[in-house]
Design a protein around this motif. Sequence first.
Motif, PDB file in Angstrom:
ATOM      1  N   LEU A 276      39.367  24.099  44.097  1.00 52.77           N
ATOM      2  CA  LEU A 276      39.196  25.537  44.221  1.00 52.77           C
ATOM      3  C   LEU A 276      40.386  26.229  43.582  1.00 52.77           C
ATOM      4  O   LEU A 276      41.535  25.866  43.849  1.00 52.77           O
ATOM      5  CB  LEU A 276      39.083  25.920  45.695  1.00 52.77           C
ATOM      6  CG  LEU A 276      38.777  27.372  46.044  1.00 52.77           C
ATOM      7  CD1 LEU A 276      37.475  27.823  45.405  1.00 52.77           C
ATOM      8  CD2 LEU A 276      38.710  27.539  47.555  1.00 52.77           C
ATOM      9  N   PHE A 277      40.079  27.215  42.759  1.00 52.31           N
ATOM     10  CA  PHE A 277      41.134  27.977  42.109  1.00 52.31           C
ATOM     11  C   PHE A 277      41.034  29.426  42.578  1.00 52.31           C
ATOM     12  O   PHE A 277      39.951  29.996  42.658  1.00 52.31           O
ATOM     13  CB  PHE A 277      40.987  27.899  40.585  1.00 52.31           C
ATOM     14  CG  PHE A 277      41.131  26.494  40.066  1.00 52.31           C
ATOM     15  CD1 PHE A 277      40.025  25.673  39.941  1.00 52.31           C
ATOM     16  CD2 PHE A 277      42.378  26.007  39.733  1.00 52.31           C
ATOM     17  CE1 PHE A 277      40.151  24.368  39.478  1.00 52.31           C
ATOM     18  CE2 PHE A 277      42.525  24.705  39.266  1.00 52.31           C
ATOM     19  CZ  PHE A 277      41.405  23.883  39.143  1.00 52.31           C
ATOM     20  N   ARG A 278      42.174  29.983  42.863  1.00 55.71           N
ATOM     21  CA  ARG A 278      42.202  31.344  43.402  1.00 55.71           C
ATOM     22  C   ARG A 278      43.263  32.167  42.690  1.00 55.71           C
ATOM     23  O   ARG A 278      44.326  31.638  42.360  1.00 55.71           O
ATOM     24  CB  ARG A 278      42.529  31.266  44.890  1.00 55.71           C
ATOM     25  CG  ARG A 278      42.427  32.594  45.649  1.00 55.71           C
ATOM     26  CD  ARG A 278      43.102  32.509  47.003  1.00 55.71           C
ATOM     27  NE  ARG A 278      44.465  33.017  46.946  1.00 55.71           N
ATOM     28  CZ  ARG A 278      45.241  33.170  48.021  1.00 55.71           C
ATOM     29  NH1 ARG A 278      44.771  32.818  49.202  1.00 55.71           N
ATOM     30  NH2 ARG A 278      46.462  33.636  47.897  1.00 55.71           N
ATOM     31  N   LYS A 279      42.942  33.405  42.475  1.00 60.45           N
ATOM     32  CA  LYS A 279      43.942  34.317  41.946  1.00 60.45           C
ATOM     33  C   LYS A 279      44.767  34.863  43.096  1.00 60.45           C
ATOM     34  O   LYS A 279      44.282  34.984  44.225  1.00 60.45           O
ATOM     35  CB  LYS A 279      43.280  35.462  41.193  1.00 60.45           C
ATOM     36  CG  LYS A 279      42.550  35.031  39.922  1.00 60.45           C
ATOM     37  CD  LYS A 279      41.945  36.239  39.229  1.00 60.45           C
ATOM     38  CE  LYS A 279      41.227  35.817  37.955  1.00 60.45           C
ATOM     39  NZ  LYS A 279      40.612  36.986  37.262  1.00 60.45           N
ATOM     40  N   GLU A 280      45.982  35.212  42.803  1.00 61.68           N
ATOM     41  CA  GLU A 280      46.833  35.803  43.843  1.00 61.68           C
ATOM     42  C   GLU A 280      46.182  37.063  44.380  1.00 61.68           C
ATOM     43  O   GLU A 280      45.605  37.852  43.631  1.00 61.68           O
ATOM     44  CB  GLU A 280      48.204  36.134  43.266  1.00 61.68           C
ATOM     45  CG  GLU A 280      49.081  34.917  43.060  1.00 61.68           C
ATOM     46  CD  GLU A 280      50.524  35.287  42.767  1.00 61.68           C
ATOM     47  OE1 GLU A 280      51.235  34.448  42.213  1.00 61.68           O
ATOM     48  OE2 GLU A 280      50.925  36.419  43.102  1.00 61.68           O
ATOM     49  N   GLY A 281      46.235  37.239  45.690  1.00 62.60           N
ATOM     50  CA  GLY A 281      45.682  38.427  46.318  1.00 62.60           C
ATOM     51  C   GLY A 281      44.249  38.262  46.788  1.00 62.60           C
ATOM     52  O   GLY A 281      43.699  39.159  47.420  1.00 62.60           O
ATOM     53  N   GLN A 282      43.650  37.117  46.487  1.00 64.05           N
ATOM     54  CA  GLN A 282      42.267  36.885  46.909  1.00 64.05           C
ATOM     55  C   GLN A 282      42.222  36.017  48.159  1.00 64.05           C
ATOM     56  O   GLN A 282      43.052  35.130  48.336  1.00 64.05           O
ATOM     57  CB  GLN A 282      41.491  36.172  45.790  1.00 64.05           C
ATOM     58  CG  GLN A 282      41.154  37.032  44.594  1.00 64.05           C
ATOM     59  CD  GLN A 282      40.351  36.272  43.559  1.00 64.05           C
ATOM     60  OE1 GLN A 282      40.412  35.046  43.491  1.00 64.05           O
ATOM     61  NE2 GLN A 282      39.595  37.002  42.753  1.00 64.05           N
ATOM     62  N   ASN A 283      41.225  36.280  48.985  1.00 64.94           N
ATOM     63  CA  ASN A 283      40.932  35.395  50.101  1.00 64.94           C
ATOM     64  C   ASN A 283      39.932  34.342  49.630  1.00 64.94           C
ATOM     65  O   ASN A 283      39.047  34.643  48.819  1.00 64.94           O
ATOM     66  CB  ASN A 283      40.321  36.158  51.273  1.00 64.94           C
ATOM     67  CG  ASN A 283      41.296  37.141  51.901  1.00 64.94           C
ATOM     68  OD1 ASN A 283      42.474  37.172  51.561  1.00 64.94           O
ATOM     69  ND2 ASN A 283      40.789  37.958  52.808  1.00 64.94           N
ATOM     70  N   VAL A 284      40.062  33.136  50.140  1.00 62.24           N
ATOM     71  CA  VAL A 284      39.070  32.097  49.851  1.00 62.24           C
ATOM     72  C   VAL A 284      38.733  31.367  51.130  1.00 62.24           C
ATOM     73  O   VAL A 284      39.566  31.251  52.026  1.00 62.24           O
ATOM     74  CB  VAL A 284      39.576  31.073  48.802  1.00 62.24           C
ATOM     75  CG1 VAL A 284      39.645  31.712  47.444  1.00 62.24           C
ATOM     76  CG2 VAL A 284      40.902  30.476  49.209  1.00 62.24           C
TER      77      VAL A 284
END
Lengths: 113, 111
Positions: free
Chosen positions: A11-19
């Motif tokens: 899983l890849f997430r951008k800063e500031g996002q909830n996952v």
Amino acid sequence: DGGITQSPKYLFRKEGQNVTLSCEQNLNHDAMYWYRQDPGQGLRLIYYSQIVNDFQKGDIAEGYSVSREKKESFPLTVTSAQKNPTAFYLCASSMGRGTDTQYFGPGTRLTVL
Amino acid sequence: GESVGLHLPTLSVQEGDNSIINCAYSNSASDYFIWYKQESGKGPQFIIDIRSNMDKRQGQRVTVLLNKTVKHLSLQIAATQPGDSAVYFCASRGGSEKLVFGKGTKLTVNP
């Protein structure tokens, strides 16, 4: 085929996002757990749940949230408040009180871009 | 605070030899101990466990020894095979329902 499943595997997430990381078990276990694993360190407990609709904070709960609406499912949300979320996340389950053996899922590797 | 530690971060053995992986724990109230095997990129796999009312427990090719006097735990693997190459870590439960995990020993089996 009984066991614990976790999704996604990566899983890849951008800063500031909830996952949200998924954990499902069909072992009929009462207790479920979320751990974080970092290189060279032991597993650290994030949250655990001994029974449906109840859960407790572990040692590093800040920046994480969970729910336990069904016995089979224990999703973990990594919020934007978690300062260093890149890690390998492991879900485990056990039969419950008095039965200690925890069985683990295959893990989700979360990377923050 | 409560801790669980492994004596050596890495261990290298020849195929067919016996392997011994050691673990120390700090909480004298610990009453349950468990060993896991973790292959790269996978979740930990249960190997064997032991309760504090026992000193030794055997499984298939594995033996766990518990010395409560010195708060020491060991995992012995007989006739080590290449498939045994992995990270092994111990965990203990002491006074609460939570397990405390060690950092792991990486076992490499040379052919």
